[in-house]
Scaffold this active site. Sequence first.
Site, PDB file in Angstrom:
ATOM      1  N   GLY A  49      24.219  19.456  28.987  1.00 42.12           N
ATOM      2  CA  GLY A  49      23.059  18.910  29.577  1.00 42.12           C
ATOM      3  C   GLY A  49      22.135  18.495  28.659  1.00 42.12           C
ATOM      4  N   ASP A 105      18.314  21.373  28.006  1.00 42.17           N
ATOM      5  CA  ASP A 105      17.573  20.495  28.944  1.00 42.17           C
ATOM      6  C   ASP A 105      16.797  21.183  29.802  1.00 42.17           C
ATOM      7  OD1 ASP A 105      19.697  22.207  30.266  1.00 42.17           O
ATOM      8  OD2 ASP A 105      20.634  20.620  31.146  1.00 42.17           O
ATOM      9  N   ASP A 108      15.715  27.435  33.662  1.00 40.61           N
ATOM     10  CA  ASP A 108      15.576  27.642  35.028  1.00 40.61           C
ATOM     11  C   ASP A 108      15.641  29.218  35.281  1.00 40.61           C
ATOM     12  OD1 ASP A 108      16.062  27.929  37.734  1.00 40.61           O
ATOM     13  OD2 ASP A 108      17.944  26.411  37.724  1.00 40.61           O
ATOM     14  N   LYS A 136      11.427  25.336  35.077  1.00 36.83           N
ATOM     15  CA  LYS A 136      10.897  25.631  36.241  1.00 36.83           C
ATOM     16  C   LYS A 136      10.038  26.848  36.062  1.00 36.83           C
ATOM     17  CE  LYS A 136      15.077  23.573  38.603  1.00 36.83           C
ATOM     18  NZ  LYS A 136      16.472  24.003  39.353  1.00 36.83           N
ATOM     19  N   PHE A 157      16.690  21.033  42.276  1.00 37.87           N
ATOM     20  CA  PHE A 157      17.858  20.644  41.526  1.00 37.87           C
ATOM     21  C   PHE A 157      17.821  19.275  41.148  1.00 37.87           C
ATOM     22  CE2 PHE A 157      22.099  20.122  40.095  1.00 37.87           C
ATOM     23  CZ  PHE A 157      22.322  21.319  39.527  1.00 37.87           C
ATOM     24  N   VAL A 158      17.557  18.998  39.773  1.00 40.66           N
ATOM     25  CA  VAL A 158      17.366  17.657  39.257  1.00 40.66           C
ATOM     26  C   VAL A 158      18.653  17.262  38.480  1.00 40.66           C
ATOM     27  CG1 VAL A 158      14.783  17.827  39.192  1.00 40.66           C
ATOM     28  CG2 VAL A 158      16.279  18.554  37.181  1.00 40.66           C
ATOM     29  N   ASP A 164      23.608  17.116  35.272  1.00 39.57           N
ATOM     30  CA  ASP A 164      24.524  16.790  36.198  1.00 39.57           C
ATOM     31  C   ASP A 164      24.542  17.435  37.334  1.00 39.57           C
ATOM     32  OD1 ASP A 164      25.738  19.135  34.943  1.00 39.57           O
ATOM     33  OD2 ASP A 164      27.195  18.593  36.326  1.00 39.57           O
ATOM     34  N   ARG A 170      24.939  12.005  34.824  1.00 41.01           N
ATOM     35  CA  ARG A 170      24.142  12.405  33.397  1.00 41.01           C
ATOM     36  C   ARG A 170      23.642  11.160  32.906  1.00 41.01           C
ATOM     37  NH1 ARG A 170      25.582  17.669  32.211  1.00 41.01           N
ATOM     38  NH2 ARG A 170      27.798  18.166  32.655  1.00 41.01           N
TER      39      ARG A 170
HETATM   40  P1  XMP Z   1      19.398  29.095  33.577  1.00 41.54           P
HETATM   41  O1  XMP Z   1      19.372  29.308  34.818  1.00 41.54           O
HETATM   42  O2  XMP Z   1      20.349  29.678  32.913  1.00 41.54           O
HETATM   43  O3  XMP Z   1      19.969  27.357  33.616  1.00 41.54           O
HETATM   44  O4  XMP Z   1      18.055  28.733  32.739  1.00 41.54           O
HETATM   45  C1  XMP Z   1      19.778  26.879  32.662  1.00 41.54           C
HETATM   46  C2  XMP Z   1      21.051  25.861  32.665  1.00 41.54           C
HETATM   47  O5  XMP Z   1      21.542  25.628  34.074  1.00 41.54           O
HETATM   48  C3  XMP Z   1      21.671  24.272  34.407  1.00 41.54           C
HETATM   49  N1  XMP Z   1      20.553  23.906  35.319  1.00 41.54           N
HETATM   50  C4  XMP Z   1      20.514  22.593  35.917  1.00 41.54           C
HETATM   51  N2  XMP Z   1      21.349  21.716  35.857  1.00 41.54           N
HETATM   52  N3  XMP Z   1      19.977  20.692  37.300  1.00 41.54           N
HETATM   53  C5  XMP Z   1      20.922  20.321  36.491  1.00 41.54           C
HETATM   54  O6  XMP Z   1      21.393  19.434  36.373  1.00 41.54           O
HETATM   55  C6  XMP Z   1      18.972  21.704  37.514  1.00 41.54           C
HETATM   56  O7  XMP Z   1      17.918  21.461  38.062  1.00 41.54           O
HETATM   57  C7  XMP Z   1      19.465  22.736  36.708  1.00 41.54           C
HETATM   58  N4  XMP Z   1      18.730  23.760  36.596  1.00 41.54           N
HETATM   59  C8  XMP Z   1      19.593  24.502  35.684  1.00 41.54           C
HETATM   60  C9  XMP Z   1      21.255  23.408  32.995  1.00 41.54           C
HETATM   61  O8  XMP Z   1      22.576  23.170  32.253  1.00 41.54           O
HETATM   62  C10 XMP Z   1      20.615  24.433  31.908  1.00 41.54           C
HETATM   63  O9  XMP Z   1      20.930  24.336  30.889  1.00 41.54           O
END
Ligand code: XMP
Length: 192
Positions: A49, A105, A108, A136, A157-158, A164, A170
Site C-alpha cells: 500500500g 499508507d 487503521d 483513522k 475504507f479508502v 487497494d 492502487r
Molecule cells: P492496520 O489495521 O494493521 O491496517 O493498522 C494497516 C494496513 O491495512 C490496510 N488498510 C487499508 N487498505 N484501505 C485500504 O486499501 C483502507 O481503508 C485500509 N485500512 C487499512 C493497509 O494495507 C494498511 O497498511
Amino acid sequence: MQQDIDRILISSRRIADRVGELAAELAREYAPPGREQSCDLTIVAILSGSLIFLADLIRRLPMRMRIALVTVSSYPGASTESRGARLFEQITADVAGRDVLIVDDILDTGGTLRAVRAELARRQPRSIRTCVLLRKPAKAPPDVPADFVGFDIDNYFVVGYGLDYDGLYRNLPDIAVLRPELYTSGPGGGRA
Ligand code: XMP
C-alpha cells in the site's frame, strides 16, 4: 475505474502538498541544514500500500538514506476487515545503531505497525519512528503512535494512491471511497 468511485476524499493536489510538508518535517528531524551527509536513516516501507507514497516522499527528502521493503498483508482479497498482520518474510536490513523510519499508507487498527515495529526493535536500532499518510483516529490504538501523519480520516475504507480493494484501484491518483455496492464484505458497505 472512475465510475466505481463514490467520492474523492483527498485530491491528488492536496496529497502532493501534504507530502511536501511531511518531507520538510522529516528533513528537519533527521537532517537539519548542513548535516544531510551525516544522516544515517533507514526507511522501512510496508508494501504494497505504501509504494506510491514512498516513491513521492523519498524524492522530496534531501538526505542520504537506505531503503528496505517489507511485505505485510492484513486485508486479503475482497475484504475491508483486518485479519491481523502477517509479515511475508523476515526483514533483512541491518538497522542496529541506525535511525529507522517505518513508512506505511494507513494506520487503521495498528496491527501492521505493531508487528513491524516489534520485529525491528529486536535489532536494536538507535531510534524507531513511524510515518503514515493516513490515520483513522477512531481505531488507532494508543500503544502504536504515529510520529508523522499526513491526514486523519473518518472510518471509511479508502482506495487510491497505492491503497487497494481486492488488488484494484492502487493507480487512482486521488484517495477515494468506492460505491458501497462494490464492497462485497462487511456490513455497512466499505465502512470498515
Ligand atoms: P492496520 O489495521 O494493521 O491496517 O493498522 C494497516 C494496513 O491495512 C490496510 N488498510 C487499508 N487498505 N484501505 C485500504 O486499501 C483502507 O481503508 C485500509 N485500512 C487499512 C493497509 O494495507 C494498511 O497498511
